[in-house]
Design a protein around this motif. Structure first.
Motif, PDB file in Angstrom:
ATOM      1  N   ALA A  83       5.442 -13.225  -2.698  1.00  0.00           N
ATOM      2  CA  ALA A  83       4.406 -11.904  -3.213  1.00  0.00           C
ATOM      3  C   ALA A  83       3.200 -12.302  -3.112  1.00  0.00           C
ATOM      4  O   ALA A  83       2.774 -13.307  -3.268  1.00  0.00           O
ATOM      5  N   TYR A  84       2.340 -11.299  -2.843  1.00  0.00           N
ATOM      6  CA  TYR A  84       0.787 -11.524  -2.888  1.00  0.00           C
ATOM      7  C   TYR A  84       0.005 -10.333  -3.520  1.00  0.00           C
ATOM      8  O   TYR A  84       0.180  -9.129  -3.233  1.00  0.00           O
ATOM      9  N   GLY A  85      -0.969 -10.753  -4.175  1.00  0.00           N
ATOM     10  CA  GLY A  85      -2.183  -9.759  -4.510  1.00  0.00           C
ATOM     11  C   GLY A  85      -1.859  -8.646  -5.058  1.00  0.00           C
ATOM     12  O   GLY A  85      -2.134  -7.497  -4.865  1.00  0.00           O
ATOM     13  N   ALA A  86      -0.737  -8.780  -6.320  1.00  0.00           N
ATOM     14  CA  ALA A  86      -0.506  -7.579  -7.102  1.00  0.00           C
ATOM     15  C   ALA A  86      -1.902  -7.161  -7.922  1.00  0.00           C
ATOM     16  O   ALA A  86      -2.476  -7.751  -8.588  1.00  0.00           O
ATOM     17  N   LEU A  95       1.935  -0.497 -10.394  1.00  0.00           N
ATOM     18  CA  LEU A  95       1.623  -1.727 -10.059  1.00  0.00           C
ATOM     19  C   LEU A  95       1.956  -1.807  -8.332  1.00  0.00           C
ATOM     20  O   LEU A  95       3.060  -1.706  -8.092  1.00  0.00           O
ATOM     21  N   LEU A  96       0.929  -2.469  -7.683  1.00  0.00           N
ATOM     22  CA  LEU A  96       1.086  -2.473  -6.199  1.00  0.00           C
ATOM     23  C   LEU A  96       1.092  -4.118  -5.927  1.00  0.00           C
ATOM     24  O   LEU A  96      -0.095  -4.864  -6.312  1.00  0.00           O
ATOM     25  N   ALA A  97       1.888  -4.503  -4.804  1.00  0.00           N
ATOM     26  CA  ALA A  97       1.798  -5.908  -4.484  1.00  0.00           C
ATOM     27  C   ALA A  97       2.002  -5.968  -2.982  1.00  0.00           C
ATOM     28  O   ALA A  97       3.303  -5.339  -2.583  1.00  0.00           O
ATOM     29  N   GLY A  98       1.538  -6.923  -2.286  1.00  0.00           N
ATOM     30  CA  GLY A  98       2.097  -7.261  -0.938  1.00  0.00           C
ATOM     31  C   GLY A  98       3.009  -8.258  -0.858  1.00  0.00           C
ATOM     32  O   GLY A  98       3.386  -8.885  -2.074  1.00  0.00           O
ATOM     33  N   SER A  99       3.488  -8.664   0.445  1.00  0.00           N
ATOM     34  CA  SER A  99       4.560  -9.802   0.315  1.00  0.00           C
ATOM     35  C   SER A  99       4.530 -10.284   1.697  1.00  0.00           C
ATOM     36  O   SER A  99       4.140  -9.742   2.798  1.00  0.00           O
ATOM     37  N   ASP A 100       5.479 -11.293   1.843  1.00  0.00           N
ATOM     38  CA  ASP A 100       5.597 -12.142   3.046  1.00  0.00           C
ATOM     39  C   ASP A 100       6.659 -11.099   3.970  1.00  0.00           C
ATOM     40  O   ASP A 100       7.154 -11.407   4.982  1.00  0.00           O
ATOM     41  N   GLU A 101       7.123  -9.869   3.294  1.00  0.00           N
ATOM     42  CA  GLU A 101       8.122  -9.204   4.135  1.00  0.00           C
ATOM     43  C   GLU A 101       7.519  -8.101   5.006  1.00  0.00           C
ATOM     44  O   GLU A 101       8.398  -7.339   5.412  1.00  0.00           O
ATOM     45  N   CYS A 102       6.538  -8.413   5.306  1.00  0.00           N
ATOM     46  CA  CYS A 102       5.593  -7.222   6.185  1.00  0.00           C
ATOM     47  C   CYS A 102       5.464  -5.880   5.370  1.00  0.00           C
ATOM     48  O   CYS A 102       5.462  -5.085   6.099  1.00  0.00           O
ATOM     49  N   ALA A 103       5.718  -5.951   4.079  1.00  0.00           N
ATOM     50  CA  ALA A 103       5.712  -4.470   3.400  1.00  0.00           C
ATOM     51  C   ALA A 103       4.961  -4.680   2.101  1.00  0.00           C
ATOM     52  O   ALA A 103       4.559  -5.791   1.479  1.00  0.00           O
ATOM     53  N   VAL A 104       4.572  -3.739   1.748  1.00  0.00           N
ATOM     54  CA  VAL A 104       3.817  -3.344   0.339  1.00  0.00           C
ATOM     55  C   VAL A 104       4.892  -2.641  -0.611  1.00  0.00           C
ATOM     56  O   VAL A 104       5.486  -1.545  -0.244  1.00  0.00           O
ATOM     57  N   LYS A 105       5.011  -3.245  -1.809  1.00  0.00           N
ATOM     58  CA  LYS A 105       6.000  -2.627  -3.000  1.00  0.00           C
ATOM     59  C   LYS A 105       5.156  -2.069  -3.943  1.00  0.00           C
ATOM     60  O   LYS A 105       4.236  -2.404  -4.575  1.00  0.00           O
ATOM     61  N   LEU A 106       5.569  -0.769  -4.544  1.00  0.00           N
ATOM     62  CA  LEU A 106       5.047  -0.141  -5.535  1.00  0.00           C
ATOM     63  C   LEU A 106       5.832   0.138  -6.828  1.00  0.00           C
ATOM     64  O   LEU A 106       7.117   0.299  -6.872  1.00  0.00           O
ATOM     65  N   PHE A 107       5.684  -0.572  -7.963  1.00  0.00           N
ATOM     66  CA  PHE A 107       6.310  -0.592  -9.085  1.00  0.00           C
ATOM     67  C   PHE A 107       5.840   0.101 -10.394  1.00  0.00           C
ATOM     68  O   PHE A 107       4.465   0.355 -10.432  1.00  0.00           O
ATOM     69  N   HIS A 121       3.579  -2.778   8.716  1.00  0.00           N
ATOM     70  CA  HIS A 121       2.697  -4.136   9.013  1.00  0.00           C
ATOM     71  C   HIS A 121       3.742  -5.003  10.123  1.00  0.00           C
ATOM     72  O   HIS A 121       4.898  -5.082   9.767  1.00  0.00           O
ATOM     73  N   GLN A 122       3.059  -5.602  10.753  1.00  0.00           N
ATOM     74  CA  GLN A 122       3.638  -6.690  11.563  1.00  0.00           C
ATOM     75  C   GLN A 122       3.693  -8.166  11.036  1.00  0.00           C
ATOM     76  O   GLN A 122       4.764  -8.953  11.256  1.00  0.00           O
ATOM     77  N   ARG A 123       3.000  -8.293  10.117  1.00  0.00           N
ATOM     78  CA  ARG A 123       2.878  -9.806   9.356  1.00  0.00           C
ATOM     79  C   ARG A 123       2.778  -9.566   7.867  1.00  0.00           C
ATOM     80  O   ARG A 123       2.606  -8.343   7.373  1.00  0.00           O
ATOM     81  N   ALA A 124       2.579 -10.666   6.992  1.00  0.00           N
ATOM     82  CA  ALA A 124       2.405 -10.362   5.719  1.00  0.00           C
ATOM     83  C   ALA A 124       1.306  -9.882   5.219  1.00  0.00           C
ATOM     84  O   ALA A 124       0.248  -9.859   6.198  1.00  0.00           O
ATOM     85  N   VAL A 125       1.476  -9.089   4.300  1.00  0.00           N
ATOM     86  CA  VAL A 125       0.219  -8.345   3.701  1.00  0.00           C
ATOM     87  C   VAL A 125      -0.171  -9.228   2.278  1.00  0.00           C
ATOM     88  O   VAL A 125       0.653  -9.253   1.424  1.00  0.00           O
ATOM     89  N   HIS A 126      -1.510  -9.560   2.570  1.00  0.00           N
ATOM     90  CA  HIS A 126      -1.917 -10.552   1.257  1.00  0.00           C
ATOM     91  C   HIS A 126      -2.590  -9.818   0.410  1.00  0.00           C
ATOM     92  O   HIS A 126      -2.764 -10.269  -0.748  1.00  0.00           O
ATOM     93  N   ARG A 127      -3.218  -8.703   0.951  1.00  0.00           N
ATOM     94  CA  ARG A 127      -4.233  -7.945  -0.245  1.00  0.00           C
ATOM     95  C   ARG A 127      -3.990  -6.340  -0.123  1.00  0.00           C
ATOM     96  O   ARG A 127      -3.504  -5.815   1.046  1.00  0.00           O
ATOM     97  N   CYS A 128      -3.749  -5.605  -1.170  1.00  0.00           N
ATOM     98  CA  CYS A 128      -3.810  -4.374  -1.119  1.00  0.00           C
ATOM     99  C   CYS A 128      -4.527  -3.756  -2.469  1.00  0.00           C
ATOM    100  O   CYS A 128      -5.137  -4.331  -3.418  1.00  0.00           O
TER     101      CYS A 128
END
Length: 556
Positions: A83-86, A95-107, A121-128
């Motif tokens: 996970a990246y950049g929550a 709470l919003l976080a990127g990930s190595d799954e090429c997706a952004v998840k909202l909690f 996205h086609q690659r990892a999302v490091h910031r959101c």
């Protein structure tokens, strides 16, 4: 050949230069409490609402820490990969976080429910980031694209493509919800306007090195970019004109943050330093040093707590002293309430202390004391802080001196006194000022006073309160020296009076024995007595020879 090494005499130290209010302000942070994570700490964000939970992104999870108790409040682990950049929304509920799954998840923060998953996205999302208005978010990815999303429908609204390398940093502008800023490893920072029809950047600036962090002033006029060892300041109102270059680190800068209502800028770097800059002059006003390279950093509103994440998985949380003091008072009140409940049950709470020649000695062992727990764990500084609280200071100073004696016995007094600033140093000094002249505490506290003066002699002049307490301590010691001098003079006078009384008593006994038994004394002795009798002020004792003279008893 002369081999003796001469004694080094330190030159006279000049009076220290007055320290700026900024330095005194940032020195109020307590030494950090260290927490261990399983991997490097990628990102830290602080909730904008009370109690300002800290979101720590590490490995394949996001954990919420309480800034006061430093305990884990919630754990978000709905990630299959890293996970990246929550980040928090401005109301602290999402709470919003990127990930190595090429997706952004909202909690949802309170329930930990996974509300949305944004895939595109086609690659990892490091910031959101959340956009200030509308139900929209924006994500920055390694696929060189920046995407604007609609939260209710999970659909892409805009896709901004203009970078030629990884986009590892980005932010939004609170004063202008239409602006999006992205920083890339292609050394450029681009400003996008979501109202533009062609999705072209409005401003593009070249930082000159891969961009690690970007941040925009609340007014939307100044843009700060960080890459390698340099921070650059850009004027967005002038079309991206370069205003200043700040180069105070010697390794890569990884994070930028605003503090003190955006009047100060903080930068963290792999050189293990966090530097504080004045926004008006861009000069360094204070520097913090940590044990490992720093990857992320966060600070709560009103500068109540500073949180730093490092490459070895360590999280360092430092809090302002005023807040810490309030927490300690509250914890003391809670402890007193618990102890009063135990007292009602008939349990003995406090051990007794006996006065001895060497100081204060504990007579009975009392289990369950917090300072005993710290001593068992060799946390000498915490043990001393515990017994310097107001409760022991006013009601049980003997317990404080007993703990100090134990620290001296363990050779841990210098360890317990080291690294104290502001309120922590004031507590030690005020205890010494109040109890130094008590006879049963004096021997122990004098050693503490000497050690404290040796350790903090160079700190004099930085805090007016500390300086005043040192002067009061000096006055107490001078007063005790004067008092002891007067006692010694009185003792000498009493000894002379007692010796005179003994002399009169011995002479009286001698005169009585002379009247009952006539003696014959040698001529030399008679002359001596005659000479002594002529002196009105001098009275001599019979000498040894006189006592050994021949005495003839008269026959009846």
């Amino acid at each position: 050949m002369e081999t003796f090494k001469k004694t080094y005499v330190a030159p006279f130290q000049k009076s220290s230069v007055p320290i700026s209010p900024d330095t005194l302000y940032w020195k109020k942070f307590t030494p950090p409490i260290l927490l261990k994570e399983v991997n490097l700490v990628d990102f830290i964000d602080v909730s904008p609402i009370e109690p300002h939970f800290v979101a720590v992104t590490c490995s394949s999870r996001v954990q919420l820490y309480h800034p006061i108790t430093r305990m884990i409040h919630k754990n978000y682990n709905r990630f299959k990969e890293a996970a990246y950049g929550a980040v928090f929304r401005n109301d602290g509920k999402l709470l919003l976080a990127g990930s190595d799954e090429c997706a952004v998840k909202l909690f949802e923060v309170t329930s930990k429910n996974l509300l949305r998953v944004f895939k595109g996205h086609q690659r990892a999302v490091h910031r959101c980031a959340f956009l200030p208005t509308d139900n929209q978010i924006v994500s920055f990815s390694d696929d060189k694209a920046v995407i604007q999303w609609d939260i209710p429908t999970e659909k892409i609204i805009h896709k901004y493509e203009g970078h030629s390398d990884y986009v590892r940093s980005g932010t939004v502008v609170d004063s202008n919800p239409n602006l999006i800023i992205s920083g890339s490893y292609d050394q450029t920072v681009k400003l996008w306007d979501k109202r533009a029809q062609d999705n072209k950047e409005m401003i593009s600036v070249n930082h000159g090195s891969p961009v690690e962090s970007v941040i925009m002033s609340p007014s939307g006029s100044l843009l700060f970019t960080a890459g390698l060892t340099e921070i650059r300041v850009w004027d967005c109102l002038a079309g991206g004109r370069l205003l200043s270059k700040i180069s105070q680190h010697h390794k890569t800068i990884t994070c930028l943050r605003f503090a003190t209502n955006c009047k100060r800028l903080l930068s963290a770097s792999l050189d293990r330093h966090v530097k504080v800059y004045d926004m008006s002059t861009f000069e360094v006003v204070h520097t913090y040093d940590y044990s490992s390279p720093i990857l992320s950093m966060g600070i709560t509103p009103n500068d109540k707590a500073l949180i730093v994440g490092m490459t070895d998985g360590i999280i360092a949380i430092s809090r302002k002293e005023e807040e810490s003091a309030q927490d300690e008072v509250s914890s003391e009140q809670i402890g007193q309430h618990e102890e009063s409940g135990r007292r009602r049950k008939g349990k003995k709470l406090y051990s007794d202390y006996a006065i001895t020649d060497s100081g204060v000695k504990e007579v009975e062992y009392s289990s369950g004391k917090r300072y005993d727990t710290y001593l068992r764990k060799f946390r000498y500084s915490k043990a001393l802080d515990e017994v310097l609280s107001d409760y022991y200071y006013n009601q049980h100073p003997a317990a404080t001196v007993a703990v100090i004696q134990e620290l001296i016995r363990r050779d841990g007094l210098k360890t317990a006194l080291a690294g104290r600033q502001g309120r922590q140093l004031i507590r030690v000094l005020r205890f010494l000022v109040k109890h130094l002249r008590r006879q049963r505490f004096m021997r122990v506290l004098l050693l503490v006073a000497h050690t404290l003066c040796d350790m903090y002699a160079k700190e004099v002049g930085q805090d007016a309160t500390v300086d005043q307490l040192f002067l009061r301590l000096c006055e107490e010691i001078d007063g005790e020296v004067l008092y002891m001098t007067e006692l010694l003079e009185l003792q000498g006078s009493l000894e002379m009076i007692v010796a005179g009384g003994d002399l009169v008593r011995d002479n009286g006994i001698h005169s009585l024995s002379s009247a009952s038994a006539p003696v014959i004394i040698s001529d030399s002795t008679a002359k001596t007595q005659q000479a002594s009798s002529t002196s009105p002020t001098t009275r001599l004792e019979p000498s040894k020879k006189a006592k050994e003279a021949v005495v003839v008893k008269l026959k009846s």
